[in-house]
Design a protein around this motif. Structure first.
Motif, mmCIF file in Angstrom:
data_model
loop_
_atom_site.group_PDB
_atom_site.id
_atom_site.type_symbol
_atom_site.label_atom_id
_atom_site.label_comp_id
_atom_site.label_asym_id
_atom_site.label_seq_id
_atom_site.Cartn_x
_atom_site.Cartn_y
_atom_site.Cartn_z
ATOM 1 N N THR A 163 -0.127 -6.086 0.112
ATOM 2 C CA THR A 163 -1.394 -6.154 -0.600
ATOM 3 C C THR A 163 -1.672 -7.589 -1.049
ATOM 4 O O THR A 163 -0.760 -8.413 -1.171
ATOM 5 C CB THR A 163 -1.386 -5.254 -1.845
ATOM 6 O OG1 THR A 163 -0.428 -5.776 -2.791
ATOM 7 C CG2 THR A 163 -1.031 -3.819 -1.490
ATOM 8 N N ASN B 144 0.841 -1.186 0.000
ATOM 9 C CA ASN B 144 0.000 0.000 0.000
ATOM 10 C C ASN B 144 0.883 1.245 0.000
ATOM 11 O O ASN B 144 1.990 1.234 0.550
ATOM 12 C CB ASN B 144 -0.889 -0.032 1.251
ATOM 13 C CG ASN B 144 -1.674 1.242 1.445
ATOM 14 O OD1 ASN B 144 -2.156 1.817 0.491
ATOM 15 N ND2 ASN B 144 -1.790 1.675 2.682
ATOM 16 N N VAL C 10 1.868 -1.713 4.062
ATOM 17 C CA VAL C 10 1.489 -3.089 4.369
ATOM 18 C C VAL C 10 1.308 -3.889 3.083
ATOM 19 O O VAL C 10 1.056 -3.336 2.007
ATOM 20 C CB VAL C 10 0.208 -3.134 5.225
ATOM 21 C CG1 VAL C 10 0.487 -2.659 6.645
ATOM 22 C CG2 VAL C 10 -0.888 -2.278 4.599
ATOM 23 N N GLY D 63 -4.807 -4.415 5.259
ATOM 24 C CA GLY D 63 -3.558 -4.929 4.715
ATOM 25 C C GLY D 63 -3.403 -6.379 5.091
ATOM 26 O O GLY D 63 -3.940 -6.841 6.110
ATOM 27 N N ALA E 92 -6.413 -5.383 -0.666
ATOM 28 C CA ALA E 92 -5.807 -5.761 0.605
ATOM 29 C C ALA E 92 -6.896 -6.311 1.503
ATOM 30 O O ALA E 92 -8.093 -6.204 1.193
ATOM 31 C CB ALA E 92 -5.112 -4.573 1.261
#
Length: 574
Positions: free
Chosen positions: A341, A80, A339, A414, A522
């Motif tokens: 994906t 992300n 985070v 995420g 995500a």
């Protein structure tokens, strides 16, 4: 080498954040500081050499106080983009030209001060009075390899660029036009060949990190691999530039370029293993082996690394202490914004080599299902990511890497937190970014041999890496299917190592618009809401934003301020 008594370690293993802020090239030329005064003794010259290493090898890395930990991985859709104020956001949502920043983080014009510094060292090292001629020759070869590295990076990102052959004097014109793509490639290859002929295969332990033959050959190999890939290896450029097409493609599609790239990768493997003592780490423990290869400083798989020691965790709001600081970046920054994906998660295998099955968008599964599936993933995944409500696999039993220690208050969704490069780090704040690992030479050889029709060679090189990950051997012999498998291996093996963004571009994937563009997904938790420290109940897949892709983004734009000066031709579409 007669450097044993010097306390600094090239390239800057011992540099700390509190050091002098002025770089060598920024020092005023006064009665106290001149080129002649710097290049008098070995001790003084080492400062210029060290700065050349740091500035050259820091290209694209977050050591200059850029906010995103690894910008390029944000642009692949693998992570992300973070928060709304990050530099990745505008590029992801609006494209390069709208964002006003480049994906290489440094920007085009910032390539040339480091190149000039390397030339200054190369041109003046002969003035040092207490260094042998052999040692001077090695320093010149180091600088030549560093120059080749920076040009290899620009070659991949921009195409043809101006070739600078000296440090340039005040009387020299700085309005140097772009050179054809082939001329830049030939220069990189020539510089690397000349450097490799002089550089040592291995340095004494107190000089680990300096350029070696294998490192120089790795630079050459990477350039030749990208020259063989479809973006440049074509009679037709991705967008027409008319008379300037030779700036962005090689003018023909030559299958022999794949054989050249394969042989270059094989040369890296041979030199690294036979001369440099490097090897693919494989003890039969995939999690531990991959963790060592990517995270442990000066491990035997790393051929060249960016060494920057930063022991400061956080200095009362002094954000300059954050770059290249693994401990803080992971526990606070990446845990909150950058985070994993679903787009990238789906490339990873289960530990038995099968594909994992994740919930479709709109399908809700229990959090127990999430935990069970995460525990089934391959070792490379477990070394690189920390799932929610779980401690990090790559620092077992360490309080610094428990769930509550790495849980941030970020976007709330995420697939997992990113902990790559931090394996076995404990409380160590810094990490060494691996610029070239031996694994890249194996995958380069696998890709090139497959395209050259040498399937057996391709499988041998691919499986050296695939089986180290604890996965069953690949046996596919169909060229197109094996190509897809090798590309998947690149994505997994080199996550967050600044490969994938330009790999995908230079492959010219037919579905590139849905790889570097389109919906980015995500996981959302607790009926579509945010994830919690503990007590999560369920999860689902969710589109979090749509990433833009345009064909003009195959190569980076040159800054408009430079284009306005009239000496550069802009890449098409900008």
């Amino acid at each position: 080498m007669r450097y044993r008594s010097i306390l600094i370690t090239i390239p800057l293993i011992a540099i700390t954040i509190g050091a002098c802020k002025k770089e060598f090239l920024q020092m005023p030329i006064t009665n106290a500081t001149t080129v002649d005064s710097v290049f008098t003794t070995t001790v003084k010259a080492q400062g210029a050499i060290a700065n050349a290493y740091r500035n050259m090898l820091g290209q694209g890395l977050p050591w200059k106080n850029w906010w995103n930990a690894m910008l390029q991985e944000n642009l692949t859709g693998g992570m992300n983009y973070g928060f709304s104020w990050t530099m990745a956001k505008d590029i992801v949502l609006n494209g390069l030209s709208a964002a006003g920043v480049n994906e290489d983080m440094d920007g085009y014009v910032n390539n040339f001060p480091p190149i000039r510094q390397a030339y200054i060292v190369k041109e003046n090292i002969d003035k040092v009075t207490d260094m042998s001629e052999g040692d001077k020759a090695i320093v010149k070869a180091e600088m030549m390899a560093l120059i080749a590295y920076r040009y290899e990076q620009m070659f991949i990102m921009y195409g043809g660029v101006p070739i600078i052959s000296s440090s340039l004097k005040a009387s020299d014109s700085l309005a140097i036009p772009r050179h054809p793509l082939k001329q830049v490639l030939d220069s990189i290859v020539d510089w690397c060949n000349k450097a490799a002929a002089v550089l040592p295969s291995k340095w004494p332990d107190n000089w680990t990190g300096r350029m070696t033959k294998a490192a120089a050959l790795s630079i050459k190999s990477k350039a030749l691999l990208h020259a063989a890939r479809p973006l440049f290896n074509s009679a037709t450029p991705y967008l027409d530039m008319g008379a300037n097409n030779n700036l962005i493609c090689l003018g023909n599609a030559d299958a022999n370029r794949w054989t050249t790239a394969a042989n270059a990768a094989e040369a890296v493997i041979t030199e690294a293993e036979a001369g440099g003592g490097a090897y693919i780490i494989n003890t039969g423990n995939p999690l531990d082996d991959y963790s060592t290869a990517t995270s442990v400083p000066s491990n035997p798989e790393v051929l060249l690394a960016f060494k920057f020691k930063n022991d400061v965790l956080f200095d009362g709001g002094n954000w300059n202490n954050l770059p290249m600081n693994a401990f803080y970046n992971c526990r606070v920054w990446e845990a909150q914004g950058n985070v994993l994906t679903t787009n990238l998660l789906e490339y990873y295998y289960k530990e038995d080599g099968a594909n994992q099955t994740w919930p479709d968008a709109g399908t809700t599964a229990t959090f127990a299902d999430y935990t069970a599936k995460m525990n089934q993933m391959e070792g490379r995944f477990k070394s690189s990511f920390q799932p929610w409500q779980m401690d990090a696999w790559n620092n077992p039993g360490d309080a610094n890497w428990r769930n509550n220690s790495t849980f941030g208050s970020g976007p709330g969704f995420g697939c997992a937190r990113v902990v790559k490069f931090y394996a076995k780090a404990g409380g160590r704040a810094w990490f060494e970014f691996p610029i070239f690992r031996l694994a890249a030479a194996y995958l380069s050889a696998a890709e090139a041999w497959n395209e050259a029709g040498q399937t057996s060679n391709a499988l041998d090189r691919l499986n050296k890496i695939h089986q180290r990950a604890g996965l069953p051997a690949i046996t596919e012999t169909d060229q197109a299917k094996l190509r897809t498998i090798i590309q998947r291996e690149w994505a997994v093996e080199f996550f967050d190592e600044n490969y994938r963004l330009h790999d995908v571009k230079h492959w010219r994937l037919p579905n590139i618009g849905s790889v570097l563009g389109g919906p980015i997904r995500a996981m959302a938790f607790n009926n579509g809401g945010g994830v919690k420290l503990t007590g999560n109940t369920n999860y689902t897949d969710k589109v979090i934003y749509t990433m833009i892709w345009s064909p003009k983004q195959y190569l980076n734009p040159f800054p408009q301020t430079e284009i306005n000066k009239g000496y550069l031709v802009q890449n098409p579409g900008y």
